[in-house]
Enzyme design. Structure first.
Site, PDB file in Angstrom:
ATOM      1  N   HIS A   8     -87.286  -7.127  -8.474  1.00 27.04           N
ATOM      2  CA  HIS A   8     -86.986  -6.444  -9.738  1.00 27.04           C
ATOM      3  C   HIS A   8     -86.090  -5.230  -9.540  1.00 27.04           C
ATOM      4  O   HIS A   8     -85.932  -4.720  -8.435  1.00 27.04           O
ATOM      5  CB  HIS A   8     -88.263  -6.035 -10.485  1.00 27.04           C
ATOM      6  CG  HIS A   8     -89.129  -5.019  -9.782  1.00 27.04           C
ATOM      7  ND1 HIS A   8     -90.213  -5.345  -9.006  1.00 27.04           N
ATOM      8  CD2 HIS A   8     -89.085  -3.659  -9.763  1.00 27.04           C
ATOM      9  CE1 HIS A   8     -90.787  -4.249  -8.546  1.00 27.04           C
ATOM     10  NE2 HIS A   8     -90.117  -3.196  -8.993  1.00 27.04           N
ATOM     11  N   HIS A  87     -84.871   2.212  -9.250  1.00 26.96           N
ATOM     12  CA  HIS A  87     -85.046   1.649  -7.900  1.00 26.96           C
ATOM     13  C   HIS A  87     -84.750   0.165  -7.875  1.00 26.96           C
ATOM     14  O   HIS A  87     -84.703  -0.493  -8.925  1.00 26.96           O
ATOM     15  CB  HIS A  87     -86.473   1.916  -7.378  1.00 26.96           C
ATOM     16  CG  HIS A  87     -87.580   1.260  -8.135  1.00 26.96           C
ATOM     17  ND1 HIS A  87     -88.229   1.853  -9.205  1.00 26.96           N
ATOM     18  CD2 HIS A  87     -88.169   0.051  -7.999  1.00 26.96           C
ATOM     19  CE1 HIS A  87     -89.162   1.041  -9.669  1.00 26.96           C
ATOM     20  NE2 HIS A  87     -89.148  -0.072  -8.951  1.00 26.96           N
ATOM     21  N   GLU A 136     -87.863  -0.166  -3.091  1.00 30.77           N
ATOM     22  CA  GLU A 136     -89.256  -0.613  -3.072  1.00 30.77           C
ATOM     23  C   GLU A 136     -89.317  -1.911  -2.277  1.00 30.77           C
ATOM     24  O   GLU A 136     -88.494  -2.812  -2.482  1.00 30.77           O
ATOM     25  CB  GLU A 136     -89.745  -0.852  -4.508  1.00 30.77           C
ATOM     26  CG  GLU A 136     -91.186  -1.353  -4.588  1.00 30.77           C
ATOM     27  CD  GLU A 136     -91.634  -1.593  -6.040  1.00 30.77           C
ATOM     28  OE1 GLU A 136     -90.958  -1.126  -6.991  1.00 30.77           O
ATOM     29  OE2 GLU A 136     -92.657  -2.269  -6.214  1.00 30.77           O
TER      30      GLU A 136
HETATM   31  C1  LIG Z   1     -94.822  -0.030 -11.600  1.00 31.07           C
HETATM   32  C2  LIG Z   1     -95.357   0.210 -10.257  1.00 31.07           C
HETATM   33  C3  LIG Z   1     -94.400   0.082  -9.089  1.00 31.07           C
HETATM   34  C4  LIG Z   1     -94.081  -1.393  -8.879  1.00 31.07           C
HETATM   35  O1  LIG Z   1     -95.039  -2.132  -8.526  1.00 31.07           O
HETATM   36  O2  LIG Z   1     -92.959  -1.862  -9.071  1.00 31.07           O
HETATM   37  C5  LIG Z   1     -93.195   0.969  -9.246  1.00 31.07           C
HETATM   38  O3  LIG Z   1     -92.066   0.604  -9.218  1.00 31.07           O
HETATM   39  S1  LIG Z   1     -93.602   2.641  -9.470  1.00 31.07           S
HETATM   40  C6  LIG Z   1     -92.055   3.500  -9.515  1.00 31.07           C
HETATM   41  C7  LIG Z   1     -92.334   4.949  -9.480  1.00 31.07           C
HETATM   42  N1  LIG Z   1     -92.829   5.390  -8.184  1.00 31.07           N
HETATM   43  C8  LIG Z   1     -92.042   5.965  -7.270  1.00 31.07           C
HETATM   44  O4  LIG Z   1     -90.838   6.203  -7.484  1.00 31.07           O
HETATM   45  C9  LIG Z   1     -92.729   6.338  -5.972  1.00 31.07           C
HETATM   46  C10 LIG Z   1     -91.718   6.702  -4.886  1.00 31.07           C
HETATM   47  N2  LIG Z   1     -90.929   7.883  -5.252  1.00 31.07           N
HETATM   48  C11 LIG Z   1     -91.149   9.085  -4.687  1.00 31.07           C
HETATM   49  O5  LIG Z   1     -91.996   9.233  -3.803  1.00 31.07           O
HETATM   50  C12 LIG Z   1     -90.322  10.253  -5.189  1.00 31.07           C
HETATM   51  O6  LIG Z   1     -89.803   9.967  -6.451  1.00 31.07           O
HETATM   52  C13 LIG Z   1     -89.122  10.605  -4.219  1.00 31.07           C
HETATM   53  C14 LIG Z   1     -88.137   9.455  -4.079  1.00 31.07           C
HETATM   54  C15 LIG Z   1     -89.668  11.023  -2.825  1.00 31.07           C
HETATM   55  C16 LIG Z   1     -88.395  11.809  -4.832  1.00 31.07           C
HETATM   56  O7  LIG Z   1     -89.356  12.812  -5.056  1.00 31.07           O
HETATM   57  P1  LIG Z   1     -89.027  14.379  -4.852  1.00 31.07           P
HETATM   58  O8  LIG Z   1     -88.453  14.606  -3.505  1.00 31.07           O
HETATM   59  O9  LIG Z   1     -90.224  15.165  -5.228  1.00 31.07           O
HETATM   60  O10 LIG Z   1     -87.942  14.552  -6.001  1.00 31.07           O
HETATM   61  P2  LIG Z   1     -86.554  15.269  -5.994  1.00 31.07           P
HETATM   62  O11 LIG Z   1     -86.077  15.230  -7.407  1.00 31.07           O
HETATM   63  O12 LIG Z   1     -86.635  16.594  -5.316  1.00 31.07           O
HETATM   64  O13 LIG Z   1     -85.622  14.273  -5.151  1.00 31.07           O
HETATM   65  C17 LIG Z   1     -85.134  14.535  -3.852  1.00 31.07           C
HETATM   66  C18 LIG Z   1     -83.733  13.941  -3.775  1.00 31.07           C
HETATM   67  O14 LIG Z   1     -83.813  12.512  -3.956  1.00 31.07           O
HETATM   68  C19 LIG Z   1     -83.060  12.125  -5.114  1.00 31.07           C
HETATM   69  N3  LIG Z   1     -83.798  11.070  -5.814  1.00 31.07           N
HETATM   70  C20 LIG Z   1     -85.022  11.178  -6.347  1.00 31.07           C
HETATM   71  N4  LIG Z   1     -85.375  10.037  -6.936  1.00 31.07           N
HETATM   72  C21 LIG Z   1     -84.340   9.188  -6.784  1.00 31.07           C
HETATM   73  C22 LIG Z   1     -84.103   7.855  -7.199  1.00 31.07           C
HETATM   74  N5  LIG Z   1     -85.008   7.168  -7.915  1.00 31.07           N
HETATM   75  N6  LIG Z   1     -82.943   7.274  -6.863  1.00 31.07           N
HETATM   76  C23 LIG Z   1     -81.996   7.946  -6.140  1.00 31.07           C
HETATM   77  N7  LIG Z   1     -82.156   9.241  -5.718  1.00 31.07           N
HETATM   78  C24 LIG Z   1     -83.308   9.837  -6.051  1.00 31.07           C
HETATM   79  C25 LIG Z   1     -82.936  13.369  -5.955  1.00 31.07           C
HETATM   80  O15 LIG Z   1     -81.827  13.311  -6.800  1.00 31.07           O
HETATM   81  C26 LIG Z   1     -82.828  14.443  -4.899  1.00 31.07           C
HETATM   82  O16 LIG Z   1     -81.518  14.487  -4.417  1.00 31.07           O
HETATM   83  P3  LIG Z   1     -80.697  15.866  -4.338  1.00 31.07           P
HETATM   84  O17 LIG Z   1     -80.634  16.405  -5.724  1.00 31.07           O
HETATM   85  O18 LIG Z   1     -79.366  15.473  -3.767  1.00 31.07           O
HETATM   86  O19 LIG Z   1     -81.501  16.735  -3.415  1.00 31.07           O
HETATM   87 CO   LIG Z   2     -90.961  -1.216  -9.050  1.00 31.46          CO
END
Ligand SMILES: CC[C@@H](C(=O)O)C(=O)SCCNC(=O)CCNC(=O)[C@H](O)C(C)(C)COP(=O)(O)OP(=O)(O)OC[C@H]1O[C@@H](n2cnc3c(N)ncnc32)[C@H](O)[C@@H]1OP(=O)(O)O
Ligand SMILES: [Co+2]
Length: 145
Positions: A8, A87, A136
């Protein structure tokens, strides 16, 4: 790691019901699952099933609305208020083997494998280690391999 089927594409939305209407009325989707809450990820989620030539097992669009502003999707929406691609999810036959392989390559696996929305184990790999894409990894449903 051997690349598996794309299961997905995760799409974050501030309004799940509006997104469902968009996929139904604009994109012509005919198979959208009932939304449910997955507490472990703090999301309300549903799947848009895309058809394939054989009619089964098409890649899904996973629509995600956060249930809390402090959740991963909630924080992402704060920076991207319109929503959008959040993602990509690929299947693997063995989740624990895949985790070890990513770690051996120096990729940051985010937490331990846990049960995802499809009822199989998932984990996420940090977007900064994956060419900017939150990735993922999902164990295939039994019998898929
Ligand atoms: C429905 C259930 C399940 C399934 O079975 O399919 C799912 O899909 S659940 C989906 C939601 N769950 C998750 O996303 C869990 C994993 N994610 C995380 O652990 C966090 O979101 C992260 C990726 C570690 C980011 O968290 P954090 O560091 O606290 O946030 P920041 O905003 O500070 O981000 C740091 C840095 O990373 C960039 N970023 C964040 N998210 C994404 C993204 N989705 N895609 C691309 N880039 C991302 C963010 O922009 C920051 O970058 P800089 O600004 O350059 O520092
Ligand atoms: Co998902």
């Amino acid at each position: 790691m051997k690349l598996g089927r794309m299961n997905h594409i995760g799409v974050a939305t501030p309004d799940l019901d509006a997104s469902i209407a968009f996929y139904r009325d604009v994109m012509g989707a005919t198979d959208i699952t009932e939304p449910f809450v997955l507490e472990s990820q703090q999301v309300r989620v549903c799947f848009v099933n895309t058809p394939t030539d054989s009619g089964i097992n098409g890649t899904q669009v996973e629509l995600l609305q956060p249930t809390s502003p402090d959740s991963a999707v909630g924080k992402w929406l704060e920076k991207n208020p319109l929503g959008g691609q959040h993602h990509l999810c690929f299947e693997v036959p063995d989740i624990h083997a895949a985790k070890s392989e990513f770690e051996a390559l120096g990729k940051r696996v985010l937490g331990e494998p846990r049960v995802g929305a499809h009822g199989t184990m998932i984990f996420f790999v940090h977007p900064k280690d994956m060419g900017g894409i939150l990735t993922e990894i999902m164990e295939s449903p039994k019998g898929a391999h």
